[in-house]
Design a protein around this motif. Structure first.
Motif, PDB file in Angstrom:
ATOM      1  N   ALA A 164      -2.971   4.657  -0.210  1.00  0.00           N
ATOM      2  CA  ALA A 164      -1.665   4.175   0.239  1.00  0.00           C
ATOM      3  C   ALA A 164      -1.725   4.016   1.743  1.00  0.00           C
ATOM      4  O   ALA A 164      -2.118   4.936   2.455  1.00  0.00           O
ATOM      5  N   THR A 165      -1.391   2.833   2.206  1.00  0.00           N
ATOM      6  CA  THR A 165      -1.360   2.578   3.639  1.00  0.00           C
ATOM      7  C   THR A 165       0.091   2.361   4.046  1.00  0.00           C
ATOM      8  O   THR A 165       0.790   1.563   3.425  1.00  0.00           O
ATOM      9  N   ALA A 166       0.537   3.106   5.047  1.00  0.00           N
ATOM     10  CA  ALA A 166       1.930   2.983   5.475  1.00  0.00           C
ATOM     11  C   ALA A 166       2.014   2.184   6.761  1.00  0.00           C
ATOM     12  O   ALA A 166       1.166   2.314   7.645  1.00  0.00           O
ATOM     13  N   LEU A 167       3.036   1.343   6.853  1.00  0.00           N
ATOM     14  CA  LEU A 167       3.319   0.617   8.088  1.00  0.00           C
ATOM     15  C   LEU A 167       4.568   1.237   8.680  1.00  0.00           C
ATOM     16  O   LEU A 167       5.621   1.250   8.040  1.00  0.00           O
TER      17      LEU A 167
ATOM     18  N   ILE B  92       4.811   7.020  -6.291  1.00  0.00           N
ATOM     19  CA  ILE B  92       3.857   6.271  -5.467  1.00  0.00           C
ATOM     20  C   ILE B  92       2.567   7.078  -5.299  1.00  0.00           C
ATOM     21  O   ILE B  92       1.461   6.533  -5.373  1.00  0.00           O
ATOM     22  N   THR B  93       2.727   8.405  -5.126  1.00  0.00           N
ATOM     23  CA  THR B  93       1.545   9.255  -4.995  1.00  0.00           C
ATOM     24  C   THR B  93       0.674   9.178  -6.256  1.00  0.00           C
ATOM     25  O   THR B  93      -0.549   9.157  -6.169  1.00  0.00           O
ATOM     26  N   GLU B  94       1.329   9.110  -7.426  1.00  0.00           N
ATOM     27  CA  GLU B  94       0.560   8.972  -8.666  1.00  0.00           C
ATOM     28  C   GLU B  94      -0.087   7.593  -8.769  1.00  0.00           C
ATOM     29  O   GLU B  94      -1.228   7.451  -9.200  1.00  0.00           O
ATOM     30  N   LEU B  95       0.683   6.569  -8.371  1.00  0.00           N
ATOM     31  CA  LEU B  95       0.215   5.193  -8.546  1.00  0.00           C
ATOM     32  C   LEU B  95      -1.044   4.905  -7.742  1.00  0.00           C
ATOM     33  O   LEU B  95      -1.888   4.116  -8.161  1.00  0.00           O
TER      34      LEU B  95
ATOM     35  N   LEU C  79       0.525  -0.701  -0.268  1.00  0.00           N
ATOM     36  CA  LEU C  79       0.875  -0.937   1.129  1.00  0.00           C
ATOM     37  C   LEU C  79       2.378  -0.742   1.221  1.00  0.00           C
ATOM     38  O   LEU C  79       3.139  -1.364   0.470  1.00  0.00           O
ATOM     39  N   ILE C  80       2.808   0.179   2.063  1.00  0.00           N
ATOM     40  CA  ILE C  80       4.235   0.509   2.068  1.00  0.00           C
ATOM     41  C   ILE C  80       4.802   0.478   3.486  1.00  0.00           C
ATOM     42  O   ILE C  80       4.219   1.023   4.414  1.00  0.00           O
ATOM     43  N   VAL C  81       5.941  -0.211   3.608  1.00  0.00           N
ATOM     44  CA  VAL C  81       6.665  -0.208   4.871  1.00  0.00           C
ATOM     45  C   VAL C  81       7.696   0.901   4.782  1.00  0.00           C
ATOM     46  O   VAL C  81       8.395   1.018   3.780  1.00  0.00           O
ATOM     47  N   THR C  82       7.776   1.745   5.785  1.00  0.00           N
ATOM     48  CA  THR C  82       8.823   2.763   5.766  1.00  0.00           C
ATOM     49  C   THR C  82       9.291   3.020   7.183  1.00  0.00           C
ATOM     50  O   THR C  82       8.525   2.902   8.135  1.00  0.00           O
TER      51      THR C  82
END
Lengths: 265, 315
Positions: free
Chosen positions: A43-46, A204-207, A214-217
């Motif tokens: 998982a990559t966070a922006l 999301i952690t499971e996925l 890729l997640i924007v938060t």
């Protein structure tokens, strides 16, 4: 063999890389020479303050900008691996891109259709007509989105009748159903209460065991909790990219430090 | 001075405060009265007209009135050819205007690039809605009746009225499509749908209540149109019905009725009101009652369908 040798960290496989990407809304230069990798099954966070271009970058990945006039991609583009396809190349059909990369939006946006049809839609656009296969894959997607137990008995009800958190998981099921290579999340919990947020984060952690994320938060704690890599953006530029733990504990750039310690943003 | 004592500021007496609120609320009352008056003017005028027409025409409304052709003797005259003509003309209008109008609306909203050409088309469509209906009659006389050789027929009349309500259908379609949140569109495209799949699976189903309402409002306007129908040469006295398909000797073709001469309800009314005998005025009132009833029925249907279809659409 020397037993004291520290193990070489396994370099993750590259799923996509953004190379010198420029993006314009009309004359507004929204992304400036952005370069970053996206690693497979991570998982990559922006993160970054409002207007920094994080959502703009995310929406480049599935060519959402193509829907509106006046938007322009320039520079190197986004290369998807292992087939080395530049997603932004003129010859690449945005529909093909969206078939490979699915998206979950900020506000849950289920279609005003039944729960079943909501999930089945991404399969139907791929030409799937076989009823039993549709049933199986909808069930699998709903299980994958941790929603099956709650809705298995009422698949024909309207998606809009679900609670906000359930609606968002329904949208995740819709994004999962087509077996995408990459799922984009655009601030998926910003319209949800803390309990629904926790369940989405857990999901999301499971996925990420199965699919690249890729997640924007705008929630830094969220980025720290669920992501493996984090990219900090500011005013359309990629300021810093790194392993999440390192970026939050020991940022390399002063700007990043100011932002994550709350001195700014 | 301004310290709060038991929640009320000293600088303003509670009594003064209440007086100010009462004064401000007078405007609410004033507007409510004004609004109800404005509403009543419209509603009462219609009610009085309708009641007047009903009191004059109702005695004439019996089975024979619907099953008789017009006659020189007022007591024997009926509206058979008129109501059949109206229904057939409306059928042609609907078949022509609905696909054209909806397709044009969908194209303008979902496909057309947003540039000055689209803007010009948009302005033109809005202007078309304001063109006097007699002008459509003249256009149709030249185009459908003579150029295309459709003659003074149900087909010509239906197409004329279709042209007339086309802008209404287009505008209603566009308004209905615009009310669909962009997030739904993005959701569909994000699934990998093409524009056509998005239109077929989302845009049309979700905008159908609004489109349907627009269509029926347009049809309700068309049903009462007289001027363009007279212009293309509808007959005022018709004592036969259009040929039924596969009936008669030699049997009529499936679409022969399209080319038959015809009359419609408002023309029948117009014809009767222009007669000097009082008995014909009663006939006109009765026909008017039927026409208004047909219009109300269509509007009722529009409201019902909109309610039914909207139940399943929540954003």
């Amino acid at each position: 063999m020397d037993a004291n040798v520290t193990p070489v960290p396994v370099t993750p496989t590259l799923k996509a890389d953004v190379r010198d990407l420029d993006f314009y809304y009309g004359s507004f230069h929204a992304l400036k020479k952005v370069t970053m990798p996206v690693y497979e099954r991570k998982a990559t966070a922006l993160i970054g303050p409002s207007g920094c271009g994080k959502s703009t970058l995310l929406r480049c990945f599935n060519r959402m900008h193509d829907l509106y006039p006046g938007n322009r991609y320039e520079g190197g583009g986004i290369v998807l691996h292992p087939d080395n396809t530049n997603l932004l190349a003129h010859g690449v059909d945005p529909i093909e891109v969206r078939m490979r990369i699915s998206m979950v939006f900020q506000k849950p946006n289920p279609f005003p259709k039944s729960i079943f049809e909501n999930v089945a839609y991404s399969l139907r656009v791929r030409g799937l007509r076989n009823k039993s296969e549709l049933d199986d894959r909808v069930e699998a997607a709903l299980k994958g989105a941790a929603l099956w137990k709650e809705v298995s008995g009422r698949l024909s009800e309207l998606g809009a009748n679900l609670s906000g958190g359930q609606q968002q998981r329904l949208c995740i099921a819709r994004a999962l159903a087509s077996d995408p290579e990459l799922i984009l999340f655009d601030e998926p919990t910003s319209a949800l209460d803390p309990i629904a947020t926790a369940s989405i984060e857990e999901l999301i952690t499971e996925l990420k065991e199965k699919v690249t994320i890729l997640i924007v938060t705008h929630n830094m704690q969220q980025a720290a909790r669920i992501s493996d890599y984090t990219a900090y953006m500011y005013l359309g530029e990629m300021i810093e990219f790194g392993i999440t733990d390192q970026l939050f504990i020991k940022p390399q750039k002063k700007q990043t430090e100011d932002y994550i310690t709350g001195r700014f943003g | 001075m301004n310290e709060l004592k038991s929640g009320v500021s000293e600088s303003m007496e509670l009594g003064t405060l209440r007086r100010i609120i009462v004064r401000a609320k007078r405007w609410d009352l004033f507007f409510v009265v004004l609004g109800i008056l404005s509403l009543m003017i419209g509603v009462l005028t219609f009610a009085v007209l309708f009641a007047d027409m009903a009191s004059k025409g109702l005695p004439r409304l019996n089975w024979e009135f619907f099953t008789s052709f017009p006659s020189r003797r007022a007591a024997n005259a009926g509206i058979l050819s008129a109501w059949v003509g109206t229904i057939l003309v409306m059928l042609v209008t609907a078949v022509a205007a609905i696909p054209l109008g909806v397709a044009a609306g969908v194209y303008l909203e979902e496909y057309a690039p947003k540039n000055w050409i689209t803007d010009v088309i948009e302005i033109n469509v809005s202007n078309l809605a304001g063109v006097p209906s007699i002008v459509y009659g003249l256009l149709a006389l030249g185009l459908f009746v003579y150029q295309f050789g459709f003659g003074q027929s149900i087909l010509s009349a239906g197409l004329t009225l279709a042209l007339l309500i086309l802008p209404v259908v287009i505008v209603a379609t566009r308004e209905a499509i615009r009310s669909i949140p962009q997030s739904v569109r993005e959701g569909s495209y994000a699934c990998g749908a093409t524009t056509w799949q998005t239109v077929r699976d989302h845009i049309l189903p979700y905008s159908s209540p609004g489109i349907l309402t627009g269509i029926i409002i347009g049809m309700a306007r068309a049903i009462g149109e007289t001027a363009p129908i007279i212009t293309i040469g509808a007959l005022t006295f018709i004592a036969f019905l259009p040929p039924q398909p596969y009936v008669g000797d030699p049997p009529a073709g499936l679409f022969d009725w399209l080319f038959a001469p015809f009359t419609v309800m408002p023309i029948q009314m117009f014809n009767w009101t222009s007669r000097p005998e009082a008995a014909f005025a009663e006939n006109a009132a009765a026909a008017g009652f039927v026409l208004v009833f047909m219009t109300l029925l269509m509007n009722g249907l529009a409201i019902y369908l909109r309610y039914r279809l909207r139940k399943n659409i929540k954003w």
